[in-house]
Design a protein around this motif. Structure first.
Motif, mmCIF file in Angstrom:
data_model
loop_
_atom_site.group_PDB
_atom_site.id
_atom_site.type_symbol
_atom_site.label_atom_id
_atom_site.label_comp_id
_atom_site.label_asym_id
_atom_site.label_seq_id
_atom_site.Cartn_x
_atom_site.Cartn_y
_atom_site.Cartn_z
ATOM 1 N N ILE A 1 8.694 -0.098 56.739
ATOM 2 C CA ILE A 1 8.753 1.321 56.532
ATOM 3 C C ILE A 1 7.596 1.538 55.547
ATOM 4 O O ILE A 1 7.219 0.613 54.592
ATOM 5 C CB ILE A 1 9.884 1.523 55.803
ATOM 6 C CG1 ILE A 1 10.162 3.110 55.470
ATOM 7 C CG2 ILE A 1 10.175 0.771 54.601
ATOM 8 C CD1 ILE A 1 11.645 3.633 55.092
ATOM 9 N N SER A 2 6.764 2.578 55.786
ATOM 10 C CA SER A 2 5.817 3.112 55.094
ATOM 11 C C SER A 2 6.008 3.587 53.721
ATOM 12 O O SER A 2 7.183 3.728 53.373
ATOM 13 C CB SER A 2 4.984 4.063 55.748
ATOM 14 O OG SER A 2 5.617 5.189 55.958
ATOM 15 N N TRP A 3 5.077 3.861 52.801
ATOM 16 C CA TRP A 3 5.172 3.841 51.293
ATOM 17 C C TRP A 3 6.495 5.039 51.043
ATOM 18 O O TRP A 3 7.218 5.204 50.145
ATOM 19 C CB TRP A 3 4.037 4.183 50.689
ATOM 20 C CG TRP A 3 3.258 5.448 50.867
ATOM 21 C CD1 TRP A 3 2.768 5.882 52.164
ATOM 22 C CD2 TRP A 3 3.522 6.610 50.193
ATOM 23 N NE1 TRP A 3 2.169 7.073 52.061
ATOM 24 C CE2 TRP A 3 2.671 7.595 50.984
ATOM 25 C CE3 TRP A 3 4.245 7.115 49.130
ATOM 26 C CZ2 TRP A 3 2.708 9.063 50.752
ATOM 27 C CZ3 TRP A 3 4.099 8.510 48.712
ATOM 28 C CH2 TRP A 3 3.238 9.461 49.491
ATOM 29 N N GLY A 4 6.212 6.281 51.815
ATOM 30 C CA GLY A 4 7.053 7.223 51.593
ATOM 31 C C GLY A 4 8.172 7.380 52.529
ATOM 32 O O GLY A 4 9.139 8.283 52.380
ATOM 33 N N GLY A 5 8.397 6.413 53.412
ATOM 34 C CA GLY A 5 9.541 6.366 54.294
ATOM 35 C C GLY A 5 9.201 7.466 55.562
ATOM 36 O O GLY A 5 10.064 7.483 56.555
ATOM 37 N N ALA A 6 8.060 7.930 55.387
ATOM 38 C CA ALA A 6 7.885 8.762 56.862
ATOM 39 C C ALA A 6 7.670 8.042 58.055
ATOM 40 O O ALA A 6 7.999 8.482 59.245
ATOM 41 C CB ALA A 6 6.683 9.607 56.591
ATOM 42 N N ASN A 7 7.146 6.564 58.006
ATOM 43 C CA ASN A 7 6.989 5.856 59.130
ATOM 44 C C ASN A 7 7.917 4.737 59.129
ATOM 45 O O ASN A 7 7.805 3.933 58.085
ATOM 46 C CB ASN A 7 5.372 5.477 59.411
ATOM 47 C CG ASN A 7 4.374 6.636 59.487
ATOM 48 O OD1 ASN A 7 4.726 7.659 60.066
ATOM 49 N ND2 ASN A 7 3.201 6.401 59.136
ATOM 50 N N THR A 8 8.358 4.440 60.211
ATOM 51 C CA THR A 8 8.955 3.309 60.466
ATOM 52 C C THR A 8 8.981 2.714 61.762
ATOM 53 O O THR A 8 8.371 3.250 62.743
ATOM 54 C CB THR A 8 10.700 3.665 60.488
ATOM 55 O OG1 THR A 8 11.071 4.371 61.576
ATOM 56 C CG2 THR A 8 11.156 3.962 58.876
ATOM 57 N N ASN A 9 9.163 1.393 61.919
ATOM 58 C CA ASN A 9 9.062 0.791 63.220
ATOM 59 C C ASN A 9 10.036 -0.644 63.243
ATOM 60 O O ASN A 9 10.271 -1.055 62.167
ATOM 61 C CB ASN A 9 7.764 0.095 63.357
ATOM 62 C CG ASN A 9 7.218 0.137 64.885
ATOM 63 O OD1 ASN A 9 8.014 -0.535 65.654
ATOM 64 N ND2 ASN A 9 6.114 1.266 65.207
#
Length: 127
Positions: free
Chosen positions: A51-59
């Motif tokens: 999960i990216s720093w702000g939570g916008a991107n996940t995989n």
């Protein structure tokens, strides 16, 4: 520098759910990409989710997509991995990992791209 401590592992039956938590120290937690990996004896550490720093991107790894959900609470310096519909093949030691990405939305999939690791928590799923 960041110190990571996982919790929440245990022994469950197939089909059950678990939530893993990873608490982090450090004042710049929000700037870190966070990931979950897992490892079984004799095999390489395997990417599970990130999960990216702000939570916008996940995989997610294909093997857990639709069953696992990664989330983070930057106010609590904690990342979570909710695991539903667990299968025996999910049995492993689960590790959380972190790397500074300076508020980039990038996701890393390789273990050697992460700088900080927790001690791991065992998840065992019986059939």
């Amino acid at each position: 520098q960041v110190h990571l401590v996982e919790s929440g592992g245990g022994l469950v039956q197939a089909g059950d759910s678990l939530i893993l938590s990873c608490a982090a120290s450090g004042r710049t937690f929000a700037s870190y990409l966070l990931g979950w990996f897992r490892q079984v004896p004799g095999k390489e550490r395997e990417f599970v989710a990130a999960i990216s720093w702000g939570g916008a991107n996940t995989n997610y790894a294909d093997s857990v997509k639709g069953r696992f959900t990664i989330s983070r609470d930057n106010a609590k310096n904690t990342v979570y991995l909710r695991m539903n519909s667990l299968k025996p093949e999910d049995t492993a030691v689960y590790y959380c990992a972190a790397v500074v990405t300076y508020y980039s939305g990038e996701i890393y999939f390789e273990a050697n791209e992460y700088d900080y690791w927790g001690q791991g928590t065992q998840v065992t799923v019986s059939s």
